[in-house]
Motif scaffolding. Structure first.
Motif, short mmCIF file in Angstrom:
data_model
loop_
_atom_site.label_atom_id
_atom_site.label_comp_id
_atom_site.label_asym_id
_atom_site.label_seq_id
_atom_site.Cartn_x
_atom_site.Cartn_y
_atom_site.Cartn_z
N GLU A 65 0.83 -1.20 0.00
CA GLU A 65 0.00 0.00 0.00
C GLU A 65 0.86 1.25 0.00
O GLU A 65 1.84 1.34 0.75
N GLU A 98 2.02 4.58 1.14
CA GLU A 98 1.89 5.17 2.47
C GLU A 98 1.16 6.52 2.46
O GLU A 98 0.55 6.91 3.46
N PHE A 113 -1.47 7.16 0.57
CA PHE A 113 -2.89 6.83 0.56
C PHE A 113 -3.35 6.34 1.93
O PHE A 113 -4.45 6.68 2.38
N ARG A 114 -2.50 5.57 2.58
CA ARG A 114 -2.84 5.11 3.93
C ARG A 114 -2.93 6.29 4.89
O ARG A 114 -3.84 6.38 5.72
N ARG A 129 -6.19 8.18 4.37
CA ARG A 129 -7.33 7.43 4.92
C ARG A 129 -7.38 7.56 6.44
O ARG A 129 -8.46 7.79 7.02
N SER A 168 -4.23 1.64 -7.62
CA SER A 168 -3.68 1.47 -6.28
C SER A 168 -4.47 2.31 -5.27
O SER A 168 -4.75 1.87 -4.15
N SER A 215 -6.85 1.36 -1.89
CA SER A 215 -6.68 1.94 -0.55
C SER A 215 -7.92 2.69 -0.08
O SER A 215 -7.89 3.34 0.96
#
Length: 311
Positions: free
Chosen positions: A249, A251, A253-254, A257, A284, A288
């Motif tokens: 993933e 990072e 995008f994480r 979120r 991607s 996410s």
């Protein structure tokens, strides 16, 4: 990706049949507007094929389990390209009708204003460029503007609020929406990669800005958070995913979120969307949790230099 039928509120056009008249035959209207705009059938067919390819990739990325908004980034592309996707010429759709594209993104205020004046009011325009405080009031007053992405400070939010308040004092349905919520949608931009070349507030400052918009800007609607992640991180994730079966993933995008989840919890909001992912990494981003992706060159092709672009 459906939208209300186009309407034409101009008094000068009352009683006249036009390509933007929602009472006109759709095929005839599309053909008439195509002729007016000078759309090349071969170009239209190519654009529609590219659009359908992107839509298929989005559907596969979310496994058909949820809806992801596609914003077609049309900056520096002619109005005829946009119209070809919004009102596909009958000859290009074949036996199965291609759903028209509704959401389009622009980077420059003047270009957006010109295109919005030329094209059907059923288009939902997104301003996705670098946001300048001195342009925010004008943006807020744009009748057909659906969303502004990239709000990254209180001054810009307040200027958008002033512009939208002034518009709503004279307009009943600036967005062409059927519901009674005419607030301007905004995304707060988060600089998840901590790059000095990118706009956005750091994740630690997101809550304060979102709180201000939510509490002090009644004519704006806090739609969600957005980021432009570091391309190198998306490339690293793509390489890792290709080498191993375990999903890697991005990072950025994480981080977006997690920041969204915190803001939503603190403000007591049930729903704040994520806007992340562009041509190089939208699949991607969807993986996410992205609710909106912005895709330009994959649909429209390479862009001309700004000085050579024609509306």
């Amino acid at each position: 990706m459906t939208t209300p039928a186009p309407t034409n509120h101009s008094p000068a056009n009352e009683g006249k049949a036009s390509s933007h008249d929602h009472n006109a035959d759709p095929a005839a209207a599309a053909a008439a507007t195509t002729t007016e705009m000078g759309i090349n059938p071969a170009r239209a067919a190519h654009l529609l094929a590219q659009l359908e390819s992107v839509r298929a990739r989005i559907h596969q990325a979310c496994q058909g389990q949820r809806r992801v908004r596609l914003v077609a980034v049309s900056k520096l592309k002619p109005a005829s390209d946009i119209l070809a996707l919004h009102q596909p010429p009958p000859a290009t759709t074949g036996p199965s009708t291609i759903a028209r594209q509704v959401h389009f993104g622009e980077n420059y205020v003047q270009e957006l204003a010109e295109k919005a004046g030329l094209l059907p009011p059923s288009i939902r325009w997104h301003f996705i460029g670098a946001l300048q405080t001195n342009k925010c009031v004008k943006l807020g007053q744009m009748r057909r503007l659906y969303c502004v992405s990239g709000v990254d400070n209180v001054a810009k939010a307040d200027a958008l609020e002033r512009g939208r308040r002034a518009l709503l004092a004279t307009e009943e349905e600036p967005n062409g929406e059927d519901d009674d919520d005419h607030r301007l949608n905004v995304h707060v931009q988060i600089n998840t990669s901590d790059e000095s070349t990118k706009s956005g507030v750091p994740p630690s400052a997101a809550l304060d800005l979102c709180q201000h918009i939510h509490a002090a800007c009644p004519h704006l609607r806090l739609r969600g958070l957005m980021t432009i992640g570091a391309l190198a991180r998306s490339q690293d994730v793509a390489s890792s995913s290709a080498a191993a079966p375990v999903h890697a993933e991005n990072e950025d995008f994480r981080c977006l979120r997690e920041t969204r989840d915190l803001v939503a919890q603190k403000l007591g909001l049930d729903r704040l969307e994520l806007s992340m992912g562009m041509s190089a990494d939208f699949e991607s981003a969807i993986g996410s949790g992205s609710d909106e992706v912005r895709v330009g060159s994959t649909i429209f092709g390479e862009r001309p230099a700004r000085k050579e672009a024609k509306v």
